[in-house]
Design a protein around this motif. Structure first.
Motif, mmCIF file in Angstrom:
data_model
loop_
_atom_site.group_PDB
_atom_site.id
_atom_site.type_symbol
_atom_site.label_atom_id
_atom_site.label_comp_id
_atom_site.label_asym_id
_atom_site.label_seq_id
_atom_site.Cartn_x
_atom_site.Cartn_y
_atom_site.Cartn_z
ATOM 1 N N SER A 180 0.810 -1.229 0.000
ATOM 2 C CA SER A 180 0.000 0.000 0.000
ATOM 3 C C SER A 180 0.837 1.270 0.000
ATOM 4 O O SER A 180 2.001 1.248 0.423
ATOM 5 C CB SER A 180 -0.870 0.033 1.265
ATOM 6 O OG SER A 180 -1.642 -1.106 1.329
ATOM 7 N N GLY A 181 0.214 2.363 -0.415
ATOM 8 C CA GLY A 181 0.806 3.688 -0.208
ATOM 9 C C GLY A 181 1.668 4.210 -1.343
ATOM 10 O O GLY A 181 2.543 5.052 -1.123
ATOM 11 N N TRP A 182 1.414 3.749 -2.582
ATOM 12 C CA TRP A 182 2.269 4.141 -3.696
ATOM 13 C C TRP A 182 1.642 5.140 -4.654
ATOM 14 O O TRP A 182 2.321 5.675 -5.531
ATOM 15 C CB TRP A 182 2.702 2.891 -4.480
ATOM 16 C CG TRP A 182 3.464 1.950 -3.624
ATOM 17 C CD1 TRP A 182 3.006 0.810 -3.047
ATOM 18 C CD2 TRP A 182 4.822 2.103 -3.182
ATOM 19 N NE1 TRP A 182 3.988 0.237 -2.281
ATOM 20 C CE2 TRP A 182 5.105 1.003 -2.348
ATOM 21 C CE3 TRP A 182 5.813 3.065 -3.407
ATOM 22 C CZ2 TRP A 182 6.345 0.830 -1.737
ATOM 23 C CZ3 TRP A 182 7.042 2.894 -2.802
ATOM 24 C CH2 TRP A 182 7.305 1.792 -1.980
ATOM 25 N N ASP A 183 0.334 5.383 -4.503
ATOM 26 C CA ASP A 183 -0.368 6.156 -5.540
ATOM 27 C C ASP A 183 0.238 7.541 -5.779
ATOM 28 O O ASP A 183 0.417 7.957 -6.926
ATOM 29 C CB ASP A 183 -1.851 6.289 -5.189
ATOM 30 C CG ASP A 183 -2.581 4.967 -5.411
ATOM 31 O OD1 ASP A 183 -2.081 3.928 -4.911
ATOM 32 O OD2 ASP A 183 -3.612 4.957 -6.087
ATOM 33 N N THR A 184 0.562 8.257 -4.703
ATOM 34 C CA THR A 184 1.041 9.635 -4.866
ATOM 35 C C THR A 184 2.324 9.680 -5.680
ATOM 36 O O THR A 184 2.428 10.407 -6.678
ATOM 37 C CB THR A 184 1.258 10.300 -3.488
ATOM 38 O OG1 THR A 184 0.037 10.205 -2.770
ATOM 39 C CG2 THR A 184 1.668 11.754 -3.613
ATOM 40 N N VAL A 185 3.313 8.896 -5.279
ATOM 41 C CA VAL A 185 4.610 8.964 -5.971
ATOM 42 C C VAL A 185 4.493 8.410 -7.400
ATOM 43 O O VAL A 185 5.130 8.927 -8.330
ATOM 44 C CB VAL A 185 5.735 8.284 -5.153
ATOM 45 C CG1 VAL A 185 5.614 6.771 -5.142
ATOM 46 C CG2 VAL A 185 7.106 8.679 -5.701
ATOM 47 N N LEU A 186 3.639 7.416 -7.590
ATOM 48 C CA LEU A 186 3.510 6.870 -8.950
ATOM 49 C C LEU A 186 2.744 7.834 -9.861
ATOM 50 O O LEU A 186 2.992 7.871 -11.075
ATOM 51 C CB LEU A 186 2.855 5.484 -8.926
ATOM 52 C CG LEU A 186 3.710 4.391 -8.255
ATOM 53 C CD1 LEU A 186 3.088 3.017 -8.439
ATOM 54 C CD2 LEU A 186 5.150 4.382 -8.781
ATOM 55 N N LYS A 187 1.857 8.651 -9.265
ATOM 56 C CA LYS A 187 1.203 9.699 -10.074
ATOM 57 C C LYS A 187 2.239 10.738 -10.501
ATOM 58 O O LYS A 187 2.184 11.275 -11.604
ATOM 59 C CB LYS A 187 0.062 10.363 -9.284
ATOM 60 C CG LYS A 187 -1.237 9.586 -9.447
ATOM 61 C CD LYS A 187 -2.411 10.268 -8.781
ATOM 62 C CE LYS A 187 -3.570 9.286 -8.723
ATOM 63 N NZ LYS A 187 -4.127 9.109 -7.385
ATOM 64 N N GLU A 188 3.191 11.001 -9.604
ATOM 65 C CA GLU A 188 4.259 11.960 -9.956
ATOM 66 C C GLU A 188 5.070 11.421 -11.142
ATOM 67 O O GLU A 188 5.410 12.170 -12.056
ATOM 68 C CB GLU A 188 5.180 12.207 -8.750
ATOM 69 C CG GLU A 188 4.502 12.974 -7.626
ATOM 70 C CD GLU A 188 5.311 12.954 -6.313
ATOM 71 O OE1 GLU A 188 6.545 12.787 -6.367
ATOM 72 O OE2 GLU A 188 4.695 13.094 -5.245
ATOM 73 N N ALA A 189 5.360 10.136 -11.130
ATOM 74 C CA ALA A 189 6.104 9.522 -12.251
ATOM 75 C C ALA A 189 5.267 9.603 -13.527
ATOM 76 O O ALA A 189 5.779 9.925 -14.605
ATOM 77 C CB ALA A 189 6.451 8.076 -11.930
ATOM 78 N N LYS A 190 3.986 9.335 -13.385
ATOM 79 C CA LYS A 190 3.096 9.364 -14.560
ATOM 80 C C LYS A 190 3.031 10.794 -15.136
ATOM 81 O O LYS A 190 3.126 10.979 -16.351
ATOM 82 C CB LYS A 190 1.702 8.888 -14.140
ATOM 83 C CG LYS A 190 0.776 8.593 -15.299
ATOM 84 C CD LYS A 190 -0.554 8.090 -14.793
ATOM 85 C CE LYS A 190 -1.547 8.062 -15.940
ATOM 86 N NZ LYS A 190 -2.899 7.749 -15.460
ATOM 87 N N ASP A 191 2.898 11.781 -14.257
ATOM 88 C CA ASP A 191 2.850 13.182 -14.711
ATOM 89 C C ASP A 191 4.150 13.567 -15.423
ATOM 90 O O ASP A 191 4.151 14.392 -16.333
ATOM 91 C CB ASP A 191 2.617 14.141 -13.528
ATOM 92 C CG ASP A 191 1.206 13.999 -12.976
ATOM 93 O OD1 ASP A 191 0.357 13.379 -13.660
ATOM 94 O OD2 ASP A 191 0.958 14.465 -11.843
ATOM 95 N N ALA A 192 5.273 12.964 -14.973
ATOM 96 C CA ALA A 192 6.573 13.253 -15.608
ATOM 97 C C ALA A 192 6.786 12.378 -16.857
ATOM 98 O O ALA A 192 7.857 12.426 -17.467
ATOM 99 C CB ALA A 192 7.698 13.011 -14.606
#
Ligand code: AHR
Length: 325
Positions: A103-115
């Motif tokens: 659990s707990g990966w959505d925020t950082v993985l959204k940052e990767a997706k945005d980049a």
């Protein structure tokens, strides 16, 4: 699109961000000199399996000519998140990681997706419902591993008429292999009421953790028939505790584990571990193939499952001389 030219600029910022100045291999480049840069955030160095997995990734990157940025999170999610953020800053082409917990990966993985940096999950899954956060997941079916362990035990204990008392050494709390090996085993074993799970606790996938927890189990439970360890390292720690308590591992207490590392297979060949479910750490070549495909914009399967087998004592003896890890 390759972003190598920006890597050097990003590296200094990333090192400052993670507080890692080298020495333990954090953020160390260990790959070839190709056009693709892969940032790999490893769990840690908790087990023989993990050491073999790290070597496989590093060797395969070199062979494939992929520049590898490698970080060791020392089994801490916050370190992995920092490493992923540093890879985003460095504008690597692909990020791969083996999540410490689910659990707990959505925020950082959204940052990767945005980049616009594609992410590959390797070895362990995450529990996010948003499948657009990563391109593919390469690794074992941990539920199946737990099921195989239980199926063997049911056959092994066919003749037992009384209760069969089991203790479980769980992997890291919240990690996919701990959750899935626990549920896969429990789902199969529940068909036979004689199997009693009398204690279950985390040993964090380490040898010392397995030993400590087993010592406590032996003190508080007069009759333990079976140890189900979520990995070889914890089983090996448990063996030390069992021997110190004057009992014979593999005879007085049946031992089942997962991984099939050389150390685990040696214990199985010696009759101290009765059954091992294989979990293959040699994921490097497949990871590099997937990385190249993702960079080339090719479609990749959303799940790539590793093929694995099982070993009883005789099979371990036969396989040991050829064992790679
Ligand atoms: O995620 C794979 C598991 O992690 C291995 O079974 C264990 O040994 C490792 O630490």
């Amino acid at each position: 699109m390759f972003k190598k030219s920006l890597v050097a600029v990003g590296l200094a910022a990333a090192l400052a961000l993670t507080g890692c100045g080298g020495g333990t291999g954090d953020n160390a480049g260990s790959g070839g000199s190709g056009d693709i840069t892969l940032g790999f955030a490893q769990v840690g160095a908790e087990s023989g399996w993990r050491t073999a997995n790290t070597k496989s990734v590093q060797d395969s990157a070199k062979e494939a000519g992929i520049d590898l940025k490698f970080s060791d999170a020392q089994q801490k999610q916050e370190n992995q998140i920092k490493a992923i953020r540093s890879y985003i800053q460095q504008k690597v082409d692909v990020i791969a990681f083996s999540p410490v917990v689910e659990s707990g990966w959505d925020t950082v993985l959204k940052e990767a997706k945005d980049a616009e940096i594609p992410v590959i999950l390797t070895d362990r899954a995450i529990d996010s419902p948003d499948k657009t956060l990563y391109k593919t997941f390469l690794g074992s079916d941990f539920v199946l591993e737990g099921e195989k362990a239980a199926e063997w035990l049911i056959k092994d204990q066919e003749a037992a008429t009384g209760d069969v008392n089991i203790v479980e050494l769980q992997g890291t709390t919240g990690a996919a292999p701990a959750n899935d090996r626990m549920s896969g085993f429990a789902d199969v074993i529940k068909a036979e009421p004689k199997f009693k799970m009398i204690a279950s606790q985390t040993g964090d996938f380490t040898r010392s953790g397995g030993k400590q927890v087993m010592e406590a189990f032996l003190k508080s439970n007069p009759t333990i028939d079976v140890v189900y360890a979520h990995n070889d390292d914890m089983a090996l720690g448990a063996i030390e505790a069992i021997e110190a308590a004057g009992k014979v591992p593999g005879k007085d207490i049946t031992i089942i584990s997962v991984d099939a590392t050389k150390d685990g297979m040696t214990a199985a060949a010696d009759g101290k571990i009765n059954f091992i479910v294989e979990c293959n750490p040699l994921l490097g070549d497949q990871l590099m193939d997937l990385t190249k495909k993702v960079v080339a914009g090719e479609t990749v399967p959303e799940r790539v499952v590793t093929e694995e087998t099982t070993f009883d004592s005789e099979q371990a003896k036969a396989a040991l001389p050829e064992r790679e890890y």
